[in-house]
Every structure is written in C-alpha cells, then in structure tokens.
Enzyme design. Structure first.
Site, short mmCIF file in Angstrom:
data_model
loop_
_atom_site.label_atom_id
_atom_site.label_comp_id
_atom_site.label_asym_id
_atom_site.label_seq_id
_atom_site.Cartn_x
_atom_site.Cartn_y
_atom_site.Cartn_z
N GLN A 232 0.85 -1.18 0.00
CA GLN A 232 0.00 0.00 0.00
C GLN A 232 0.90 1.24 0.00
OE1 GLN A 232 -3.25 -0.82 -0.16
NE2 GLN A 232 -2.71 -2.97 0.16
N HIS A 233 0.34 2.38 -0.35
CA HIS A 233 1.13 3.60 -0.35
C HIS A 233 1.46 4.03 1.07
CE1 HIS A 233 0.86 4.32 -4.64
NE2 HIS A 233 -0.45 4.15 -4.60
N ALA A 234 2.63 4.66 1.23
CA ALA A 234 3.05 5.14 2.55
C ALA A 234 2.05 6.17 3.06
CB ALA A 234 4.45 5.75 2.46
#
Length: 597
Positions: A232-234
């Site tokens: 997932q994106h940070a």
C-alpha cells in the site's frame, strides 16, 4: 510481588475463553490486547504509531477501577503494521504516565497488560505494569512465501517447456538440413541477412520489460497487494513498494519519448506532425482518466458537484505533453561524434535549452512550495496536518500543494481519502496527483528522457551506456541523501510520494537508472533473458492499465472473500487477477495486437 504474579497467572487462565472468542474475530494484521486494572481508580491507555511523525497520543480505551481488589479488564484490537508506543495514565489522560512501552505486535497474537500499584514511598503511589504474551503470533508472511514459490515454479516450468520445444525443433531442423544440403547455403544466407536486419532495427527489449514489470506491479498493488501494508502507499513520508511503480512508469515515458522522436525524425516526420500526434495522445489519456477511470458503477451518476479532476492518467498525459512539446522543439535527428571538450557530455550539452527549462520549472516548484503563504499554516509546511506536528496545524495537509489544488480546482474536485487520513486523523482533502506535484513528475520524466539520450548517443558502446547510468544513479543517490539526511522524517525535503517531493524524484530516478541499466545489460547486451513474462504487458501497457481499472470489481478479478483471518485468500485473488492480465497480454502479443494511442 509473587502474589501479584500469581493473581496475574490465574487471571490469564480465567481469560482463556475470552481470548478464544476474540481470536475468532481477529482479522489479518490484527492482534488482541487485554488490559487488567487492579487500581482503585480508572485508567486510560494512550497510543501512537511510531510511523506517525511527531503525533499526539490518542486514547485507545479506558478501564474502570478495580472492584474489591478484583481486576477489571477491557480488550482492544491493535494493528500489527507498525511499532506502537503506549502509555497508561490515571483518569482521563492528562496525568503522569504510570508506565509506558513500545511493541511491534504480531498478527493474531494475544497480549495481556496488568496494571497494579507499587509503593515507592509512604506518601506517593506509583504504578507498575506486567506484560504477558498469552498466545504467540502467527506468521503473516507465510502466504507470501507460498505464492512466491508457486510463481517461481510456474516460471521454471515455462522455461523448461521452451527448452524442450527448442531442443525438438533443433533436432528436426538438423534432419531436414542433412536431406536438403543443396538449398542450405542459400537459406543460411537469407537467415543471416534477416537477423542482421532485425538487429539493426531491434526494439530496446529492456525498456519494454521495465515497462511491463512496472505495470504488472502496479496492477498487483492496485488490486490490493494481498492486504500487506508494504504493498500500500506510505501514509505520508517514506517509501513502500506501491510508491515505486508510478514514478518508474513516468521515467519510462521519458525514455520512450527520446527513442520514438529520434526514430520519427530519421524517417522524415515533420515536427508539426509530431505536435499533432502528441496533442491527440494527451487528449485521449486525459479523457480516459477523467471520464472512465475516476469513477465506477458504485459511484452512481456522475455529478460535477463532486467530480474529481486530477488522476493518474491525467498526470501522465500532462507530463507527456510538457516533455514532448519541449523535446519537439530541441530534439536532434543525429548526434555526430565530436572531439571537442564537450564530447564527453554531448548528451547534456547538445540539449542545453531543455536543461534550462527543467531548472526553471523546478525553481518555480520549490518557490511555490517554500515561499507561498498558506492561510493558517507555516510557510514551507510539508506535513500531513491532523495530529502530526503535535496537532499544531490540523488543517494544513500538504501545505502549499494542497492549498493550490483547493484554490484552483475546488475542495470538492480533489481526492477526499488521502493515504494520511487514517494514521494522521486528517480531515482535509488532498490529491496525490495534484497540480504542484505534476511539475516534479515532468522532472522525473526528464531524467527518463536523459536515459534515452544516453542510449541514442552511445548505442554503439553499450558499456558506456551502463557507466553513464551508474554515474547518474550515484549522483541522484547523493542528492537524495543530502535532501533527506538519510532519514524518513526530519530531512530538508523528505521522500514523499503524495507531494512528489524533489527527494522522491531523485531517489526514484536513481532506482530507475539502476534497474534499467541492469535490464539493459541482461537482456540487450548479454541476451541472457528475453524479458518474459513482463515484456508482454510492457508492449500493451495502455490496454492492460485501462482494462484492469475498468474490470477491477468484476469476477474473476474480484470476489467475496470468505476468510478474513489470513492474507491467503486476498493474496490469491490479487495474484490471480494480475496473472490473468499478464496472460491476456501474452495472447495479444501472439496475435500481434498492440493498442496504441
């Protein structure tokens, strides 16, 4: 002290039924925390994730006071993504902590904290916390390991089948060749001429493979990445696997642009024709992004009141437009060998106007980021707002970047669920494909364009290409280290995909030069690998990207998951969906169908 421990152990046994019931309710990436209060007054458990930079402690639960020396217990479900810092305080949460600790909780683990009093002096009471792991956590990475081994076996079987097939064909060809020796010499000459022609006009297979690898990874993370947090994106600063794919794709746009424009100019295509082609492609990309990919059936009828304007294809289209307009004006048909002082850097000196334009764009970006006054926020703010920065700027998500988007596009027309929303408790909309970040997207594509220029300038000397790729990666890596101070947070300009910060550009461009150089050496120089299977989606990238986005909610790419206690079914779903698109692109490749705009 022994009596206290005995009571704690008895309580652990008494809570076994509660733990068993809670275990059935735990999903993946969740752990169970049980807090026992032996104190004659209520306690509050405060927590904050260590990934949340300079964040305020948040209340997790409040446990009432003990009843006649019998502990009162409450339970809470804890995320296992990041290390969590916790404090126990008396009452509502403003008192001095009784105890505190840090813990990276494991998936499905059961943890018991017992809070009781201990007397340091006659007039001052202090708290003491006992910590017990009543159930060991499970290995959440086991499904990932199984999936990796399975894919590796499939890949090995594929190449083994190809080897057997080629071995059979070689034996058959040898038999035919012995029978027809009279025409063998002519066939060999024709084959040699054909191979010479192919090598002369051969595609850069490493670039197609790089594009296909990035696209395959993008499809996988867009489908959910099996529910693993690193797919997932940070939340804000930092990098995860999901943060790599789009800048790689932007970098590839620049490299492809250099090679395509050089080829078209050599064929005599006029620059006005290039302008018409690039304008058409930009319009198509933006139209697909705005009218097809930003919405789905679940969104209901499209309304301008809430329509999102920015998006992935919109950013790619605008980046392509700016870069191609610039390169149309200053591109060269051929770079002639020179013995002047500038020969060693001719790939830079020959395009000096482009460097001036990019430097000007980056200067504008930095000035807007650090000098633009934002109402209610400090100048140059790069944080997520919310509870970050000790809650001082809750409505300043993204600083100047967020302010510009809301000012020009309107708060109703940008993304309302940014990646920082959950961890930082933000309330403001913020678009990761916003206006200000698009400038640095152009810079990323320009580094890709530079890679293409290096390939064109030194195509007769592959080792010179590799050396220059390595030099660029080292230079950009040093810039990243200086900007970030080699830390996730606290640097001059942290790595941030949401803001598309300058350090994010330099870091991902560094990775891109390294990866493209490695693929170039393995595929185009040494011919050790043909790029399969990634080369197939790489040659039909727009078809795969649009198709996987439009059909993401339909079977067999998605179905109702029954088992939420493990990553296994989610991972199987996402791997299957990604594999289907790779297989579809393989079939299209065999049919020689390549969708182009």
């Amino acid at each position: 002290m022994a009596a206290v421990h005995s009571e704690t152990l008895l309580l652990v046994l008494g809570l076994s039924v509660l733990c068993l019931a809670a275990a059935n309710e735990l999903k993946f990436d969740e752990a169970l925390l049980i807090v026992n209060n032996y104190l004659p007054e209520p306690i509050t458990l405060l927590y904050v994730s260590d990934y949340c930079y300079q964040c305020l402690l948040q209340p997790l639960l409040t446990v009432p006071s003990a009843n006649n020396s019998q502990a009162i217990n409450h339970t809470a479900i804890i995320s296992t993504h990041f290390t969590v810092s916790m404090q126990v305080v008396k009452g509502g949460g403003n008192a001095v902590p009784l105890c505190s600790w840090k813990q990276l909780y494991g998936e499905h683990g059961h943890y018991i904290v017992s809070v009781h009093s201990s007397f340091k002096t006659q007039d001052k009471e202090a708290g003491q916390c006992d910590y017990i792991v009543s159930r060991a956590p499970s290995n959440c990475y086991l499904p990932l390991l199984v999936a990796f081994v399975c894919l590796l076996c499939i890949w090995g079987l594929y190449y083994f089948a190809i080897y057997i097939f080629r071995l059979g064909c070689t034996q058959k060809f040898t038999q035919v060749f012995k029978r027809k020796t009279s025409c063998g010499s002519d066939a060999a000459v024709n084959l040699e001429q054909k191979n010479a022609k192919v090598s002369k006009h051969r595609r850069l297979l490493s670039l197609d493979t790089f594009r296909g690898f990035s696209l395959t990874l993008m499809v996988f993370v867009n489908y959910g990445g099996g529910g693993y947090w690193f797919f997932q994106h940070a939340p804000w600063n930092g990098l995860t696997v999901a943060d790599l794919v789009m800048p790689w794709f932007v970098f590839i746009i620049g490299t492809s642009l250099a090679l395509a424009f050089s080829s078209m100019l050599k064929r005599g295509v006029h620059r006005y024709q290039l302008l018409r082609k690039l304008t058409w492609r930009t319009c198509i990309l933006m139209a697909i992004g705005v009218f097809f990919l930003n919405y789905g059936p679940a969104d209901g009828p499209l309304s301008w009141r809430w329509a999102r304007i920015p998006g992935v294809l919109q950013r790619l289209g605008f980046t392509y437009l700016i870069l191609s307009l610039m390169h149309t004006c200053f591109s060269k048909r051929e770079l002639v060998e020179s013995h002047q002082w500038s020969a060693a850097v001719r790939d830079i000196v020959a395009y000096w106007p482009e460097w001036i334009i990019i430097a000007a764009l980056e200067t504008v970006s930095l000035c807007l980021t650090f000098l633009l006054p934002v109402p209610g926020c400090p100048t140059g703010y790069l944080g997520p707002g919310g509870i970050g920065d000790y809650g001082q700027y809750p409505n300043c998500t993204g600083g100047a970047a967020g302010y510009i988007d809301k000012w020009l596009l309107g708060a109703d027309h940008i993304f309302h669920h940014p990646t920082c929303k959950e961890l930082y408790k933000t309330t403001q909309p913020f678009d990761p494909e916003g206006i200000l970040g698009t400038i640095n997207s152009v810079v990323t594509a320009f580094f890709g364009l530079q890679a293409g220029k290096i390939i064109l300038c030194y195509r007769k000397s592959p080792h010179k290409i590799l050396k220059r790729f390595l030099l660029w990666s080292i230079l950009l890596g040093i810039i990243s280290a200086i900007l970030t101070k080699c830390a996730r947070d606290g640097g001059f300009i942290p790595i941030n995909k949401n803001l598309w910060s300058l350090s994010f550009v330099s870091t991902l461009s560094c990775f891109s030069f390294l990866l493209l150089g490695l693929l170039f050496y393995v595929i185009d120089v040494r011919h050790w690998w043909g790029g399969q299977p990634f080369i197939y989606p790489g040659m039909n990238s727009i078809f795969v990207y649009v198709g996987h986005s439009l059909l993401a909610t339909y079977f067999p790419f998605n179905w109702e998951v029954k088992n939420w206690t493990s990553h296994a079914e989610f991972l199987a779903q996402d791997v299957l969906g990604t594999s289907i698109w790779v297989f579809i692109s393989f079939l299209l490749y065999k049919q020689k169908f390549f969708l182009k705009i």
